[in-house]
Design a protein around this motif. Structure first.
Motif, PDB file in Angstrom:
ATOM      1  N   ILE A  40       1.195  -1.161  -0.094  1.00  0.00           N
ATOM      2  CA  ILE A  40       0.316  -0.428   0.107  1.00  0.00           C
ATOM      3  C   ILE A  40       0.502   1.110   0.523  1.00  0.00           C
ATOM      4  O   ILE A  40       2.339   1.965   1.131  1.00  0.00           O
ATOM      5  N   LYS A  41       0.381   1.910  -1.167  1.00  0.00           N
ATOM      6  CA  LYS A  41       1.618   3.123  -1.175  1.00  0.00           C
ATOM      7  C   LYS A  41       0.840   4.606  -0.596  1.00  0.00           C
ATOM      8  O   LYS A  41      -0.181   4.281  -0.935  1.00  0.00           O
ATOM      9  N   ASN A  42       1.522   5.695  -0.447  1.00  0.00           N
ATOM     10  CA  ASN A  42       0.780   7.015   0.033  1.00  0.00           C
ATOM     11  C   ASN A  42      -0.336   6.613   1.034  1.00  0.00           C
ATOM     12  O   ASN A  42      -1.135   7.377   1.069  1.00  0.00           O
ATOM     13  N   ALA A  43      -0.403   6.389   1.728  1.00  0.00           N
ATOM     14  CA  ALA A  43      -2.161   6.256   2.930  1.00  0.00           C
ATOM     15  C   ALA A  43      -1.091   7.205   4.170  1.00  0.00           C
ATOM     16  O   ALA A  43      -0.624   7.778   4.486  1.00  0.00           O
ATOM     17  N   LYS A  44      -2.952   7.716   3.715  1.00  0.00           N
ATOM     18  CA  LYS A  44      -2.954   8.647   4.963  1.00  0.00           C
ATOM     19  C   LYS A  44      -2.295   7.785   6.490  1.00  0.00           C
ATOM     20  O   LYS A  44      -2.761   7.097   6.966  1.00  0.00           O
ATOM     21  N   SER A  45      -1.249   8.829   6.971  1.00  0.00           N
ATOM     22  CA  SER A  45      -0.662   8.881   8.741  1.00  0.00           C
ATOM     23  C   SER A  45      -0.828   9.891   9.491  1.00  0.00           C
ATOM     24  O   SER A  45      -0.188  10.780   8.596  1.00  0.00           O
ATOM     25  N   SER A  46      -1.732   9.631  10.861  1.00  0.00           N
ATOM     26  CA  SER A  46      -1.325  10.873  10.867  1.00  0.00           C
ATOM     27  C   SER A  46      -0.125  11.818  11.613  1.00  0.00           C
ATOM     28  O   SER A  46      -0.216  12.153  12.136  1.00  0.00           O
ATOM     29  N   LYS A  47       0.642  10.502  11.904  1.00  0.00           N
ATOM     30  CA  LYS A  47       1.788  10.219  12.668  1.00  0.00           C
ATOM     31  C   LYS A  47       3.137  11.333  11.383  1.00  0.00           C
ATOM     32  O   LYS A  47       3.927  11.995  11.159  1.00  0.00           O
ATOM     33  N   MET A  48       2.956  11.104   9.876  1.00  0.00           N
ATOM     34  CA  MET A  48       3.822  11.114   9.005  1.00  0.00           C
ATOM     35  C   MET A  48       3.511  11.403   7.442  1.00  0.00           C
ATOM     36  O   MET A  48       4.310  11.821   7.514  1.00  0.00           O
ATOM     37  N   GLY A  49       2.228  11.963   8.091  1.00  0.00           N
ATOM     38  CA  GLY A  49       1.527  11.866   6.627  1.00  0.00           C
ATOM     39  C   GLY A  49       1.135  11.296   5.621  1.00  0.00           C
ATOM     40  O   GLY A  49      -0.082  10.910   5.618  1.00  0.00           O
ATOM     41  N   ARG A  50       2.436  10.305   5.276  1.00  0.00           N
ATOM     42  CA  ARG A  50       1.763   9.972   4.360  1.00  0.00           C
ATOM     43  C   ARG A  50       2.584   8.357   4.590  1.00  0.00           C
ATOM     44  O   ARG A  50       4.324   9.083   4.813  1.00  0.00           O
ATOM     45  N   LYS A  51       2.375   7.303   4.198  1.00  0.00           N
ATOM     46  CA  LYS A  51       3.739   6.512   3.973  1.00  0.00           C
ATOM     47  C   LYS A  51       2.896   5.083   3.821  1.00  0.00           C
ATOM     48  O   LYS A  51       2.233   5.095   3.092  1.00  0.00           O
ATOM     49  N   ASP A  52       3.736   3.945   3.899  1.00  0.00           N
ATOM     50  CA  ASP A  52       4.203   3.068   2.960  1.00  0.00           C
ATOM     51  C   ASP A  52       3.201   1.394   3.698  1.00  0.00           C
ATOM     52  O   ASP A  52       3.963   1.807   4.829  1.00  0.00           O
ATOM     53  N   ILE A  53       2.437   1.128   3.479  1.00  0.00           N
ATOM     54  CA  ILE A  53       2.029  -0.015   4.126  1.00  0.00           C
ATOM     55  C   ILE A  53       2.542  -1.890   3.681  1.00  0.00           C
ATOM     56  O   ILE A  53       2.543  -1.550   1.335  1.00  0.00           O
ATOM     57  N   ILE A  54       3.291  -3.146   4.225  1.00  0.00           N
ATOM     58  CA  ILE A  54       3.398  -4.156   2.955  1.00  0.00           C
ATOM     59  C   ILE A  54       2.467  -5.596   4.123  1.00  0.00           C
ATOM     60  O   ILE A  54       2.854  -5.025   5.079  1.00  0.00           O
ATOM     61  N   LYS A  55       1.574  -5.600   3.623  1.00  0.00           N
ATOM     62  CA  LYS A  55       1.342  -6.766   4.046  1.00  0.00           C
ATOM     63  C   LYS A  55       1.651  -7.880   3.618  1.00  0.00           C
ATOM     64  O   LYS A  55       1.466  -8.580   2.119  1.00  0.00           O
ATOM     65  N   ILE A  56       2.354  -8.807   4.754  1.00  0.00           N
ATOM     66  CA  ILE A  56       2.554 -10.713   4.787  1.00  0.00           C
ATOM     67  C   ILE A  56       1.527 -11.130   4.709  1.00  0.00           C
ATOM     68  O   ILE A  56       1.315 -11.857   6.076  1.00  0.00           O
ATOM     69  N   GLU A  57       0.843 -12.304   4.400  1.00  0.00           N
ATOM     70  CA  GLU A  57       0.182 -13.670   4.459  1.00  0.00           C
ATOM     71  C   GLU A  57       0.603 -14.635   5.426  1.00  0.00           C
ATOM     72  O   GLU A  57       1.357 -14.783   4.243  1.00  0.00           O
ATOM     73  N   GLY A  58       0.361 -14.479   6.116  1.00  0.00           N
ATOM     74  CA  GLY A  58       1.286 -15.836   6.508  1.00  0.00           C
ATOM     75  C   GLY A  58       2.724 -16.128   7.885  1.00  0.00           C
ATOM     76  O   GLY A  58       2.716 -14.906   8.377  1.00  0.00           O
ATOM     77  N   THR A  59       3.944 -16.842   7.923  1.00  0.00           N
ATOM     78  CA  THR A  59       5.019 -16.418   8.622  1.00  0.00           C
ATOM     79  C   THR A  59       6.173 -16.591   7.372  1.00  0.00           C
ATOM     80  O   THR A  59       6.032 -17.412   6.839  1.00  0.00           O
ATOM     81  N   PRO A  60       6.422 -15.315   7.520  1.00  0.00           N
ATOM     82  CA  PRO A  60       7.666 -15.210   6.796  1.00  0.00           C
ATOM     83  C   PRO A  60       8.986 -15.453   7.201  1.00  0.00           C
ATOM     84  O   PRO A  60       9.869 -14.449   7.521  1.00  0.00           O
ATOM     85  N   GLU A  61       9.133 -17.124   8.411  1.00  0.00           N
ATOM     86  CA  GLU A  61      10.198 -17.246   8.771  1.00  0.00           C
ATOM     87  C   GLU A  61      10.899 -17.096   8.463  1.00  0.00           C
ATOM     88  O   GLU A  61      12.318 -16.569   8.851  1.00  0.00           O
ATOM     89  N   ASP A  62      11.991 -17.259   6.440  1.00  0.00           N
ATOM     90  CA  ASP A  62      12.518 -16.850   6.264  1.00  0.00           C
ATOM     91  C   ASP A  62      12.910 -15.557   5.882  1.00  0.00           C
ATOM     92  O   ASP A  62      14.583 -15.490   5.509  1.00  0.00           O
ATOM     93  N   ILE A  63      12.457 -14.972   5.989  1.00  0.00           N
ATOM     94  CA  ILE A  63      12.705 -12.791   5.685  1.00  0.00           C
ATOM     95  C   ILE A  63      13.448 -12.369   6.850  1.00  0.00           C
ATOM     96  O   ILE A  63      13.003 -12.525   8.346  1.00  0.00           O
ATOM     97  N   ASP A  64      14.133 -11.897   7.134  1.00  0.00           N
ATOM     98  CA  ASP A  64      15.188 -11.234   8.428  1.00  0.00           C
ATOM     99  C   ASP A  64      14.612  -9.614   8.318  1.00  0.00           C
ATOM    100  O   ASP A  64      15.168  -8.652   7.818  1.00  0.00           O
ATOM    101  N   LEU A  65      13.445  -9.877   8.841  1.00  0.00           N
ATOM    102  CA  LEU A  65      12.968  -8.479   9.497  1.00  0.00           C
ATOM    103  C   LEU A  65      13.118  -7.419   9.842  1.00  0.00           C
ATOM    104  O   LEU A  65      13.355  -5.812   9.900  1.00  0.00           O
TER     105      LEU A  65
END
Lengths: 142, 306
Positions: A40-65
């Motif tokens: 999700i790009k350019n979502a409204k944010s009270s803190k940041m004005g605009r922000k991006d969001i990434i939603k990942i379904e499941g358990t991304p165990e191999d991804i080093d967050l």
């Protein structure tokens, strides 16, 4: 407003600086993750004005967050289980980062041997300083 | 299997044992003359060096071993594009230990990751030169009788001078050490060494531009050459190369026991008239380099000498 359904189980990477989501997608190598991902790009944010969001379904165990701490300092990690927010995490700087950045020292061996992995080790958490494993050139992450 | 890639790869105890062994060799070199019979040292020199390469070769020959290798990248497979990793894999079958000099920083470290024999970093660009540091430590220990409670003056190119950086890191592990950095503004010691080594360990230091003023207080004056090959800009090199020249007149300011050291080669930063001064020990220092490399070879090959 565009609606993207809530996650039942998964990870929401929130508070990404607007415009950085696609870079993060690459840095985290999410292309190889087999589950469903929404960017999700350019979502409204009270803190940041605009922000991006990434939603990942499941358990991304191999991804080093924790890599988020290197490439997007503002990002937060929300772990969703059974449709509810189970845990909020702030990524911590990983001890070692590999192949995210290239060593910029023209005298470094990696400048002539292209196949070598670019590995950096965290040497100062306070100043967010990493050093190239080979030439020890300092590199500060934002 | 151990390698020597950085001057800090050996802790203080290990460094002291190695220096003790070097001192035993100085006392009785003949006891070591056949210790490495049948062992081979490969000298992989991707850039020219007279002193370091010959010093390594002399060290191995003094121990009764033999040497093989190349002395420039042009005469090696690197000219055909072979990687360091592939070269060392092959050399591992030919020799028992190797010393590598490479213009690119980190090359010996890469070699150590793929090697089946101990790798000694014989200088990687402007980065590390650990055997020079061991040489410097042995020189100070032999001629001052200690590695503690010393005021060390470092003069010249403190920005690019790898020998200076390594010496600071190594000596900072001993008690009672303080430093005086003598350099022009453009060649000052990098901030990260000041912060990460000196300030982190609470080592006293000061930075000055005038050499004569500080000479009376020094136990050791370590001179360095401003190296053309470390500059991308020839103009800067020409402007800075003659900034400090140690001559007889300046030596009059020094205490009677102050040592003048230099990693060599010298160009003109120490005039030849200083060579006869008993405090000028840079040629003795080069001699100690052979003994310390003998001790290092024995240590890395895990050779016991009765």
């Amino acid at each position: 407003m565009l609606n993207i359904s809530g996650l039942n189980n998964g990870v929401v990477i929130d508070h990404i600086k607007a415009g950085e989501a696609l870079n993060l997608y690459d840095y985290l190598d999410l292309d190889r993750y087999p589950g469903c991902i929404a960017i999700i790009k350019n979502a409204k944010s009270s803190k940041m004005g605009r922000k991006d969001i990434i939603k990942i379904e499941g358990t991304p165990e191999d991804i080093d967050l924790n890599m988020l701490a290197v490439v997007s300092e503002s990002a937060t990690i929300n772990i969703i289980r059974g449709g509810i927010l189970e845990e909020k995490k702030s990524p911590v700087l990983p001890e070692v980062i590999k192949d995210i950045f290239k060593c910029k020292n023209p005298r470094c061996i990696t400048s002539i041997e292209q196949e070598l992995p670019h590995i950096f080790t965290l040497t100062d958490k306070k100043t967010r300083t990493y050093r190239c494993r080979y030439c020890e050139q300092a590199f500060k992450v934002n | 299997m151990r390698h020597l890639i950085s001057p800090l790869d050996f802790n203080v105890e290990e460094t002291n044992s190695l220096l003790d062994l070097a001192e035993k060799i100085i006392t009785d070199p003949s006891a070591f003359k056949n210790v490495c019979n049948g062992k081979k040292l490969a000298t992989l020199f991707y850039e020219p060096s007279t002193r370091t390469r010959l010093s390594f070769e002399a060290a191995m020959l003094n121990l009764g071993g033999s040497v093989l290798g190349f002395s420039s990248a042009d005469s090696s497979s690197a000219a055909k594009g072979e990687s360091v990793a592939d070269t060392i894999r092959v050399i591992s079958s030919y020799a028992d230990i190797c010393a590598m000099r490479h213009p690119k920083e980190g090359a010996p470290m890469v070699a150590s990751q793929y090697s089946r024999i101990p790798v000694i970093n014989a200088g990687d660009g402007g980065h590390n030169h650990p055997t020079q540091t061991l040489t410097d430590l042995l020189t100070i220990k032999q001629l001052k009788g200690r590695l503690t409670d010393l005021k060390i003056g470092l003069c010249g190119d403190l920005k690019f001078g790898r020998t200076v950086h390594s010496l600071i890191s190594s000596l900072s592990r001993y008690e009672g050490i303080s430093f005086v950095m003598i350099s022009p503004e453009e060649l000052k010691l990098p901030d990260y060494i000041k912060h990460e080594v000196l300030e982190e360990k609470g080592i006293p230091y000061k930075e000055v531009t005038n050499l004569e003023e500080v000479m009376p207080d020094l136990d050791v004056l370590y001179m360095t050459r401003v190296q053309r090959e470390r500059f991308f800009n020839e103009e800067d090199y020409i402007r800075l190369k003659d900034i400090y020249i140690l001559d007889k007149k300046k030596m009059a300011h020094a205490g009677k026991d102050m040592l003048v050291m230099h990693p060599l080669p010298r160009v003109n930063e120490i005039t030849t008239e200083v060579d006869d001064d008993p405090r000028a020990v840079y040629f003795k220092q080069a001699e100690y380099g052979v003994y310390v490399r003998m001790a290092l070879i024995l240590t890395l090959l895990e050779m016991e000498v009765q």
